[in-house]
Design an enzyme around this catalytic site. Structure first.
Site: not given
Length: 319
Positions: A11, A72, A103, A125, A127, A129, A171
Site C-alpha cells: 500500500g 501487490r 511486512d 505504511t 498502519d 504496524d 488493518r
C-alpha cells in the site's frame, strides 16, 4: 557497490517519494548508480527499471503516493517467483536493493537477501504496524488527515445533534484510531487490541446525553469492526440519530507531513549507508529514539504492541 535499486511495495503511504528521493540522492552523492523499480515486486519480475538521476526526484519530496508506483504480487511469494526476481537483478548488475513498504514487502526483501542480494527495508505504511520502530513512514500524515476530517465531522454533528461513528484504517492495528480518537476528543475508541462492549459504548452515550451533551464521536479501527454495523447497532439500541463515515483511502493520500518527510529522508539516506557498509537483511528504523537497523528476523518475531496508555488516557478524558 556500484549499482543499487529502490522500489516501493504494498500500500502507498505519504512520504514514500521522500524516501526514494533520499535513497537516490545519497547514492549519487557517494558515486553509486541508482535505478528505480516500478510497480514493486511485479515490476521487478518483469524488469521494469528506470534510471534515477538528481532531476528524476526533483520536486517530489512534497508529493503523496509514489512516483515508482506500487502493486501487490502473489507470484513473488513463491520460490520460483523469488528466483526469477533474483535473476533479473543479477542480469541488471544490481548489487543492492532498498524496499519501502510493510511486512509483506519486507518478507520479499528477506527472500532476496537469502538468495544473495543485499537488501535493506524502510518501514512505509500508514498502519504503523511494524515492530521495532517508533513510527512508520506515512503514519503521521494519515493521523493528521483523519483528525482534519474528524474536526469537520464534529461541526456537523454539533449542528444536527447527532452521534457519528467514524471508521479509520489500520488493518489489524489500532494506532490510527488511538491517536485520532485522543486528539479528536472521541467519546469511545474501538480498537482490535482491546476488547470492548457495545453496552459500555451505549452507557457512555447515555451518560453524555444525561448531562446535556448534544453530539458524540465514536472512533472505530477497521480491524475492530465495520463502522456501518456499529452505527446500525447504536441506532437500533439507543434511538439516537446516528450517522457513519468511513474515511477509507483518503488517509493514504495527500502531501506528507513535515514529520514524515524528515523520517523518510533520514531512513532513505541511512539505508544507502548500510548497503555501502555491506549490511543486508535489515530494516532501517528509528527505534526508541535512535537511528538504527534491525534484522528482518527480529522484526518478524517481535510482537508489536501499540501504546495502550493512550487508550486509557482517552477513557479518562471522555468521562
Amino acid at each position: 557497490m556500484q549499482k543499487i535499486a529502490v522500489m516501493t511495495s504494498g500500500g502507498d503511504a505519504p512520504g514514500m517519494n521522500a524516501a526514494v528521493r533520499a535513497v537516490t540522492r545519497t547514492a549519487i552523492y557517494h558515486g553509486v548508480e541508482v535505478v528505480g523499480i516500478r510497480r514493486g515486486f511485479t515490476g521487478l519480475m518483469s524488469g521494469e527499471f528506470v534510471d534515477m538521476t538528481l532531476g528524476s526526484v526533483a520536486d517530489t519530496i512534497q508529493r503523496g503516493g509514489t512516483i515508482l508506483y506500487t502493486a501487490r504480487c502473489e507470484p513473488f511469494k513463491t520460490p520460483e517467483g523469488q528466483q526469477q526476481g533474483f535473476q533479473v537483478l543479477q542480469e541488471a548488475g544490481i548489487d543492492g536493493l532498498v524496499v519501502v513498504g510493510g511486512d509483506g514487502s519486507f518478507r520479499g526483501a528477506q527472500a532476496l537477501s537469502k538468495l544473495g542480494v543485499k537488501t535493506i527495508g524502510l518501514p512505509g505504511t500508514i498502519d504503523n504496524d511494524i515492530a521495532c520502530c517508533d513510527a512508520t513512514i506515512g503514519f503521521d500524515t494519515a493521523v493528521n488527515t483523519a483528525i482534519e476530517a474528524i474536526d469537520k465531522i464534529r461541526d456537523t454533528a454539533t449542528s444536527h445533534e447527532r452521534t457519528y461513528v467514524v471508521e479509520v484504517m489500520g488493518r489489524n492495528a489500532g494506532d490510527i484510531a488511538l491517536h485520532v480518537g485522543l486528539a479528536g476528543g472521541a467519546e469511545s475508541i474501538l480498537v482490535p487490541e482491546r476488547p470492548f462492549s457495545m453496552d459500555d459504548v451505549i452507557r457512555k452515550l447515555e451518560r453524555g446525553v444525561a448531562r446535556g451533551k448534544k453530539h458524540s464521536i465514536i472512533l472505530v479501527a477497521e480491524g475492530a469492526g465495520r463502522g456501518m454495523d456499529i452505527g446500525k447497532y447504536l441506532a437500533e439500541h439507543t434511538g439516537f440519530e446516528v450517522r457513519v463515515t468511513v474515511l477509507g483511502h483518503i488517509q493514504r493520500g495527500g502531501a506528507p507531513s513535515a514529520k514524515d518527510r524528515v523520517l523518510a529522508s533520514q531512513l532513505g539516506a541511512y539505508a544507502v549507508e548500510l548497503l555501502l557498509n555491506g549490511e543486508s537483511g535489515k530494516m532501517a528504523t528509528i527505534y526508541q529514539g535512535a537511528l538504527t537497523s534491525v534484522d528482518f528476523d527480529t522484526v518478524f518475531s517481535t510482537k508489536r504492541e501499540p501504546d495502550m496508555s493512550l487508550y486509557d488516557l482517552a477513557e479518562t478524558l471522555a468521562i
